[in-house]
Scaffold this active site. Structure first.
Site, PDB file in Angstrom:
ATOM      1  N   TYR A   1       8.378 -11.421   0.517  1.00 32.28           N
ATOM      2  CA  TYR A   1       7.777 -10.575  -0.611  1.00 32.28           C
ATOM      3  C   TYR A   1       7.987  -9.039  -0.036  1.00 32.28           C
ATOM      4  CZ  TYR A   1       3.946  -7.730  -2.379  1.00 32.28           C
ATOM      5  OH  TYR A   1       3.401  -6.653  -2.777  1.00 32.28           O
TER       6      TYR A   1
ATOM      7  N   ASP B   1       2.209  -0.919   1.100  1.00 27.17           N
ATOM      8  CA  ASP B   1       2.400  -0.736   2.557  1.00 27.17           C
ATOM      9  C   ASP B   1       2.973  -1.605   3.122  1.00 27.17           C
ATOM     10  OD1 ASP B   1       0.191  -2.245   2.537  1.00 27.17           O
ATOM     11  OD2 ASP B   1      -1.291  -1.346   3.555  1.00 27.17           O
ATOM     12  N   GLU B   2       3.100  -3.022   2.647  1.00 25.28           N
ATOM     13  CA  GLU B   2       3.849  -4.030   3.339  1.00 25.28           C
ATOM     14  C   GLU B   2       5.213  -3.833   3.863  1.00 25.28           C
ATOM     15  OE1 GLU B   2       2.255  -7.924   2.108  1.00 25.28           O
ATOM     16  OE2 GLU B   2       0.528  -7.072   1.334  1.00 25.28           O
TER      17      GLU B   2
ATOM     18  N   LYS C   1      10.100  -6.256  -1.833  1.00 24.00           N
ATOM     19  CA  LYS C   1       9.354  -4.764  -2.403  1.00 24.00           C
ATOM     20  C   LYS C   1      10.232  -3.705  -1.802  1.00 24.00           C
ATOM     21  CE  LYS C   1       6.386  -3.852  -4.798  1.00 24.00           C
ATOM     22  NZ  LYS C   1       6.376  -3.872  -6.128  1.00 24.00           N
TER      23      LYS C   1
HETATM   24  P1  NAD Z   1      -0.066  -9.767 -10.128  1.00 21.38           P
HETATM   25  O1  NAD Z   1       0.686 -10.754  -9.228  1.00 21.38           O
HETATM   26  O2  NAD Z   1      -1.436  -9.788 -10.263  1.00 21.38           O
HETATM   27  O3  NAD Z   1       0.549  -9.278 -11.435  1.00 21.38           O
HETATM   28  C1  NAD Z   1       1.981  -9.276 -11.572  1.00 21.38           C
HETATM   29  C2  NAD Z   1       2.195  -9.210 -13.060  1.00 21.38           C
HETATM   30  O4  NAD Z   1       3.648  -9.264 -13.266  1.00 21.38           O
HETATM   31  C3  NAD Z   1       1.744 -10.641 -13.734  1.00 21.38           C
HETATM   32  O5  NAD Z   1       1.211 -10.240 -14.898  1.00 21.38           O
HETATM   33  C4  NAD Z   1       3.180 -11.345 -14.256  1.00 21.38           C
HETATM   34  O6  NAD Z   1       2.840 -11.965 -15.397  1.00 21.38           O
HETATM   35  C5  NAD Z   1       4.017 -10.138 -14.325  1.00 21.38           C
HETATM   36  N1  NAD Z   1       5.371 -10.508 -14.095  1.00 21.38           N
HETATM   37  C6  NAD Z   1       5.794 -11.334 -12.993  1.00 21.38           C
HETATM   38  N2  NAD Z   1       6.967 -11.526 -13.129  1.00 21.38           N
HETATM   39  C7  NAD Z   1       7.557 -10.688 -14.618  1.00 21.38           C
HETATM   40  C8  NAD Z   1       8.835 -10.645 -15.024  1.00 21.38           C
HETATM   41  N3  NAD Z   1      10.105 -11.089 -14.490  1.00 21.38           N
HETATM   42  N4  NAD Z   1       8.774  -9.709 -16.142  1.00 21.38           N
HETATM   43  C9  NAD Z   1       7.622  -9.339 -16.678  1.00 21.38           C
HETATM   44  N5  NAD Z   1       6.513  -9.431 -16.011  1.00 21.38           N
HETATM   45  C10 NAD Z   1       6.513 -10.198 -14.922  1.00 21.38           C
HETATM   46  O7  NAD Z   1       0.283  -8.569  -8.861  1.00 21.38           O
HETATM   47  P2  NAD Z   1      -0.498  -7.228  -8.687  1.00 21.38           P
HETATM   48  O8  NAD Z   1      -1.381  -7.708  -7.395  1.00 21.38           O
HETATM   49  O9  NAD Z   1      -1.266  -6.857  -9.841  1.00 21.38           O
HETATM   50  O10 NAD Z   1       0.476  -6.204  -8.246  1.00 21.38           O
HETATM   51  C11 NAD Z   1       0.921  -5.461  -8.936  1.00 21.38           C
HETATM   52  C12 NAD Z   1       1.944  -4.516  -8.385  1.00 21.38           C
HETATM   53  O11 NAD Z   1       1.224  -3.747  -7.232  1.00 21.38           O
HETATM   54  C13 NAD Z   1       3.037  -5.315  -7.419  1.00 21.38           C
HETATM   55  O12 NAD Z   1       4.258  -4.660  -7.899  1.00 21.38           O
HETATM   56  C14 NAD Z   1       2.403  -5.283  -6.184  1.00 21.38           C
HETATM   57  O13 NAD Z   1       3.751  -5.586  -5.220  1.00 21.38           O
HETATM   58  C15 NAD Z   1       1.778  -3.934  -5.978  1.00 21.38           C
HETATM   59  N6  NAD Z   1       0.858  -3.969  -5.002  1.00 21.38           N
HETATM   60  C16 NAD Z   1      -0.299  -5.054  -4.913  1.00 21.38           C
HETATM   61  C17 NAD Z   1      -1.151  -4.660  -3.935  1.00 21.38           C
HETATM   62  C18 NAD Z   1      -2.314  -5.724  -3.781  1.00 21.38           C
HETATM   63  O14 NAD Z   1      -3.172  -5.871  -3.105  1.00 21.38           O
HETATM   64  N7  NAD Z   1      -2.341  -6.860  -4.769  1.00 21.38           N
HETATM   65  C19 NAD Z   1      -1.000  -3.707  -3.229  1.00 21.38           C
HETATM   66  C20 NAD Z   1      -0.061  -2.549  -3.327  1.00 21.38           C
HETATM   67  C21 NAD Z   1       0.691  -2.819  -4.157  1.00 21.38           C
HETATM   68  P1  TYD Z   2      -3.840 -11.648   0.947  1.00 21.12           P
HETATM   69  O1  TYD Z   2      -5.259 -11.409   0.105  1.00 21.12           O
HETATM   70  O2  TYD Z   2      -2.734 -12.693   0.736  1.00 21.12           O
HETATM   71  O3  TYD Z   2      -3.049 -10.236   0.889  1.00 21.12           O
HETATM   72  P2  TYD Z   2      -1.714  -9.659   1.788  1.00 21.12           P
HETATM   73  O4  TYD Z   2      -1.331 -10.992   2.619  1.00 21.12           O
HETATM   74  O5  TYD Z   2      -0.716  -9.112   0.644  1.00 21.12           O
HETATM   75  O6  TYD Z   2      -2.344  -8.887   2.876  1.00 21.12           O
HETATM   76  O7  TYD Z   2      -4.236 -11.837   2.251  1.00 21.12           O
HETATM   77  C1  TYD Z   2      -5.228 -10.832   3.116  1.00 21.12           C
HETATM   78  C2  TYD Z   2      -5.378 -11.256   4.311  1.00 21.12           C
HETATM   79  O8  TYD Z   2      -6.119 -12.567   4.377  1.00 21.12           O
HETATM   80  C3  TYD Z   2      -4.074 -11.676   5.060  1.00 21.12           C
HETATM   81  O9  TYD Z   2      -4.220 -11.271   6.339  1.00 21.12           O
HETATM   82  C4  TYD Z   2      -4.000 -13.283   5.057  1.00 21.12           C
HETATM   83  C5  TYD Z   2      -5.578 -13.572   4.916  1.00 21.12           C
HETATM   84  N1  TYD Z   2      -5.753 -14.726   4.432  1.00 21.12           N
HETATM   85  C6  TYD Z   2      -6.626 -15.748   4.843  1.00 21.12           C
HETATM   86  O10 TYD Z   2      -7.060 -15.595   5.992  1.00 21.12           O
HETATM   87  N2  TYD Z   2      -6.805 -16.974   4.127  1.00 21.12           N
HETATM   88  C7  TYD Z   2      -6.496 -17.221   2.783  1.00 21.12           C
HETATM   89  O11 TYD Z   2      -6.416 -18.090   2.244  1.00 21.12           O
HETATM   90  C8  TYD Z   2      -5.601 -16.152   2.151  1.00 21.12           C
HETATM   91  C9  TYD Z   2      -5.098 -16.214   0.915  1.00 21.12           C
HETATM   92  C10 TYD Z   2      -5.193 -14.987   3.046  1.00 21.12           C
END
Ligand code: NAD
Ligand code: TYD
Length: 342
Positions: free
Chosen positions: A155, A129-130, A159
């Site tokens: 970031y 959603d970002e 995306k």
């Molecule tokens: P993460 O950082 O935990 O995992 C990313 C994985 O991708 C890791 O295992 C890493 O080794 C692998 N990776 C990185 N670069 C690579 C490359 N060049 N080739 C192959 N593998 C590679 O990320 P996440 O939080 O699990 O997010 C997964 C996806 O979901 C991402 O695309 C992110 O944008 C999306 N997403 C995340 C959130 C969230 O809250 N974390 C929310 C919405 C969408």
């Molecule tokens: P984060 O977990 O990094 O996810 P995103 O930036 O993708 O939303 O951060 C969630 C929220 O928490 C964001 O508003 C930033 C804040 N935050 C802190 O206040 N302290 C921290 O140390 C981190 C990592 C995030």
């Protein structure tokens, strides 16, 4: 009949890892291929319960390595791709944007070329959603699939760029695709650089928790298993070319999230440390999930049940996160949070 082959990129990370386990257990009739480069964010210890399953396979490849990716696709001929692999942490994108462009934009384009070459049945691009930028604090406004893309961090800009490439491959070459845009996830195996696992792991060690700015920024939290179910549904039932937002209406300020964790663990709120705000810090995210609900999705966790489950998981699985917060992570923490790092 040939078995269906599903490629999950980034399956050693947080959400991709949960998705791999979800699919391996739910679909014994499918072959699930976990493709990951094993960067700092990827680890295979999380898969110790499934690594010997016949329908689980792992391959270590960089998604931006065109030659290796094309060779792999031509050899295995995947039916479906669920693309999670990415650089995913906003703070790291502020310090070092270049790797975000390489992995998230170039890597996605390489995968799209490979998918096109072998004619996959569906390419599901897991976005965020970002890409929509930020909302103000008016609680009646939400991101819909029609909200313009206005990313604010390197970031989210990377995306959004990858989303546009996925869309273009559908429009230009007719590649069957879906794009999903989910709100913030939390749950088991969440890397402790993100707010919720960082807070849980530090509070359990009686360490200060860094809250950016005044802590009033709002995120819309979804349990990772509800996200996995959404991707499963979109992979099978999503109308090709469509975007689906994923979220469960769980808006909380960062301070509320941190206090919930502290209070659940019976610790003192004095552990909260307000630190310098993140650059370009988005105020609020909130998802309107109506379109996905019409496809048949409904979240199973509320924020209260999900955070309770997650906290217990971190209490029961110290083996996983303690190995991660030792080593390289220590240096990251010191650099990122010099004010509170010992
Ligand atoms: P993460 O950082 O935990 O995992 C990313 C994985 O991708 C890791 O295992 C890493 O080794 C692998 N990776 C990185 N670069 C690579 C490359 N060049 N080739 C192959 N593998 C590679 O990320 P996440 O939080 O699990 O997010 C997964 C996806 O979901 C991402 O695309 C992110 O944008 C999306 N997403 C995340 C959130 C969230 O809250 N974390 C929310 C919405 C969408
Ligand atoms: P984060 O977990 O990094 O996810 P995103 O930036 O993708 O939303 O951060 C969630 C929220 O928490 C964001 O508003 C930033 C804040 N935050 C802190 O206040 N302290 C921290 O140390 C981190 C990592 C995030």
């Amino acid at each position: 009949m040939a078995r269906i082959k599903i490629l999950v990129t980034g399956g050693a990370g947080f959400i991709g890892g949960n998705f791999v386990q979800y699919m391996v257990n739910k679909y014994p009739q499918y072959d699930i291929y976990n493709l990951d480069l094993l960067t700092y964010a990827g680890d295979l210890t999380k898969h110790r319960d499934i690594e010997n399953n016949d329908n689980y396979h792992f391959v270590k490849v960089d998604i931006a390595n065109r030659e290796q990716i094309i060779t792999l696709f031509e050899k295995v001929k995947f039916d479906y791709v669920a693309h999670f692999a990415a650089e995913s942490h906003v703070d790291r994108s502020i310090t070092d944007p270049e790797i975000f462009v390489r992995t998230n934009v170039l890597g996605t384009q390489v995968l799209l070329d490979a998918a096109r070459k072998v004619g996959v049945k569906k390419f599901v691009h897991v976005s965020t959603d970002e890409v929509y930028g930020e909302l103000d604090f008016d609680p009646t406004t939400f991101f819909t699939e029609e909200t313009p893309l206005q990313p604010n961090s390197p970031y989210s800009a990377s995306k959004a760029s990858s989303d546009l490439l996925v869309r273009a491959y559908h429009e230009t070459y007719g590649l069957p695709i879906n794009i999903t845009r989910c709100s913030n996830n939390y749950g088991p195996f969440h890397f402790p650089e993100k707010l919720i696992p960082l807070t849980i792991s530090r509070i359990l060690n009686d360490e200060k928790v860094p809250v950016y700015g005044d802590g009033k920024n709002i995120r819309d939290w979804l349990h990772v298993l509800d996200h996995c179910a959404a991707i499963d549904l979109v992979l099978h039932e999503g109308i090709s070319g469509e975007v689906y937002n994923v979220g469960g209406h769980n808006e909380r300020t960062n301070l509320e999230v941190v206090k919930t964790i502290i209070n659940t663990l019976g610790k003192s709120e004095d552990l909260i440390e307000f630190v310098t705000d993140r650059l370009g810090h988005d105020k609020r995210y909130a998802i309107d999930p109506t379109k996905l609900e019409k496809l048949g999705w409904k979240p199973t966790f509320t924020f209260e049940t999900g955070i309770a489950q997650t906290i217990s998981w971190y209490l029961d699985n110290k083996w996983w996160w303690e190995q991660i917060i030792s080593g390289e992570y220590q240096q990251y923490f010191k650099k990122q949070y010099s004010i509170i790092a010992d």
